[in-house]
Motif scaffolding. Sequence first.
Motif, PDB file in Angstrom:
ATOM      1  N   ARG A  16       0.817  -1.215   0.000  1.00 37.78           N
ATOM      2  CA  ARG A  16       0.000   0.000   0.000  1.00 37.78           C
ATOM      3  C   ARG A  16       0.853   1.268   0.000  1.00 37.78           C
ATOM      4  N   ASP A  17       1.934   1.221  -0.771  1.00 39.87           N
ATOM      5  CA  ASP A  17       2.842   2.360  -0.914  1.00 39.87           C
ATOM      6  C   ASP A  17       2.405   3.156  -2.145  1.00 39.87           C
ATOM      7  N   ALA A  18       1.653   4.203  -1.899  1.00 40.70           N
ATOM      8  CA  ALA A  18       1.049   4.975  -2.993  1.00 40.70           C
ATOM      9  C   ALA A  18       2.092   5.622  -3.897  1.00 40.70           C
ATOM     10  N   ARG A  19       3.157   6.189  -3.323  1.00 41.42           N
ATOM     11  CA  ARG A  19       4.177   6.871  -4.139  1.00 41.42           C
ATOM     12  C   ARG A  19       4.853   5.888  -5.084  1.00 41.42           C
ATOM     13  N   ARG A  20       5.296   4.752  -4.566  1.00 39.95           N
ATOM     14  CA  ARG A  20       5.966   3.758  -5.404  1.00 39.95           C
ATOM     15  C   ARG A  20       5.002   3.177  -6.444  1.00 39.95           C
ATOM     16  N   THR A  21       3.784   2.874  -6.023  1.00 38.34           N
ATOM     17  CA  THR A  21       2.799   2.319  -6.949  1.00 38.34           C
ATOM     18  C   THR A  21       2.585   3.267  -8.118  1.00 38.34           C
ATOM     19  N   THR A  23       4.541   5.672  -9.209  1.00 38.54           N
ATOM     20  CA  THR A  23       5.754   5.832 -10.016  1.00 38.54           C
ATOM     21  C   THR A  23       5.976   4.617 -10.910  1.00 38.54           C
ATOM     22  N   TYR A  24       5.784   3.427 -10.361  1.00 35.69           N
ATOM     23  CA  TYR A  24       5.950   2.218 -11.182  1.00 35.69           C
ATOM     24  C   TYR A  24       4.931   2.195 -12.321  1.00 35.69           C
ATOM     25  N   ARG A  25       3.732   2.642 -12.036  1.00 28.64           N
ATOM     26  CA  ARG A  25       2.713   2.691 -13.097  1.00 28.64           C
ATOM     27  C   ARG A  25       3.112   3.691 -14.180  1.00 28.64           C
ATOM     28  N   LEU A  26       3.717   4.811 -13.790  1.00 26.42           N
ATOM     29  CA  LEU A  26       4.196   5.784 -14.777  1.00 26.42           C
ATOM     30  C   LEU A  26       5.294   5.179 -15.653  1.00 26.42           C
ATOM     31  N   ILE A  27       6.190   4.418 -15.035  1.00 32.25           N
ATOM     32  CA  ILE A  27       7.260   3.770 -15.791  1.00 32.25           C
ATOM     33  C   ILE A  27       6.651   2.779 -16.789  1.00 32.25           C
ATOM     34  N   ALA A  86      14.012   9.080  -6.914  1.00 27.52           N
ATOM     35  CA  ALA A  86      14.659   8.020  -6.127  1.00 27.52           C
ATOM     36  C   ALA A  86      14.107   6.645  -6.499  1.00 27.52           C
ATOM     37  N   VAL A  87      12.795   6.564  -6.716  1.00 32.08           N
ATOM     38  CA  VAL A  87      12.176   5.286  -7.082  1.00 32.08           C
ATOM     39  C   VAL A  87      12.662   4.835  -8.460  1.00 32.08           C
TER      40      VAL A  87
END
Length: 150
Positions: A16-21, A23-27, A86-87
Amino acid sequence: MRDKISSALKDAIKARDARRTGTYRLINAAIKDRDIEARGQGKEPASEQEILQIMQKMVKQREESATVYAENGREELAAQEREEIAVIQEFLPQPLSEDEVQAAIKDAIAETGAEGLRDMGKVVGVLKGKFPGRIDFGQASRFVKAALNG
């Protein structure tokens, strides 16, 4: 690379890490956009090298945005951009230090037999082949030019 990103996305969703989720979706979206564009031109899906380039471009865009936000007093948005950087950088190879870049340039000059500025393209080409994604070629070009002017 794609598998690593997909796996990291699944882990971020579970945690449930919104920032990482996000960012990964953007990638993933950027990679899929590149794949769709390539398919339209009859080319193969993005290679590992192209994925690295996509992510480097994403980092550069976020660095520029963070700078603009910071200059305009929007520190919370600048911090958000830095977190995304950073991600993304977790997937990028570690850049060479300035000393390592200088040593790589000396080796490339010796390897190509470069003697002057006319040979600068050869030297940069060798560096790009040996150190993809690990050298800032804007900076390296200045070092190569200085070394060849010697």
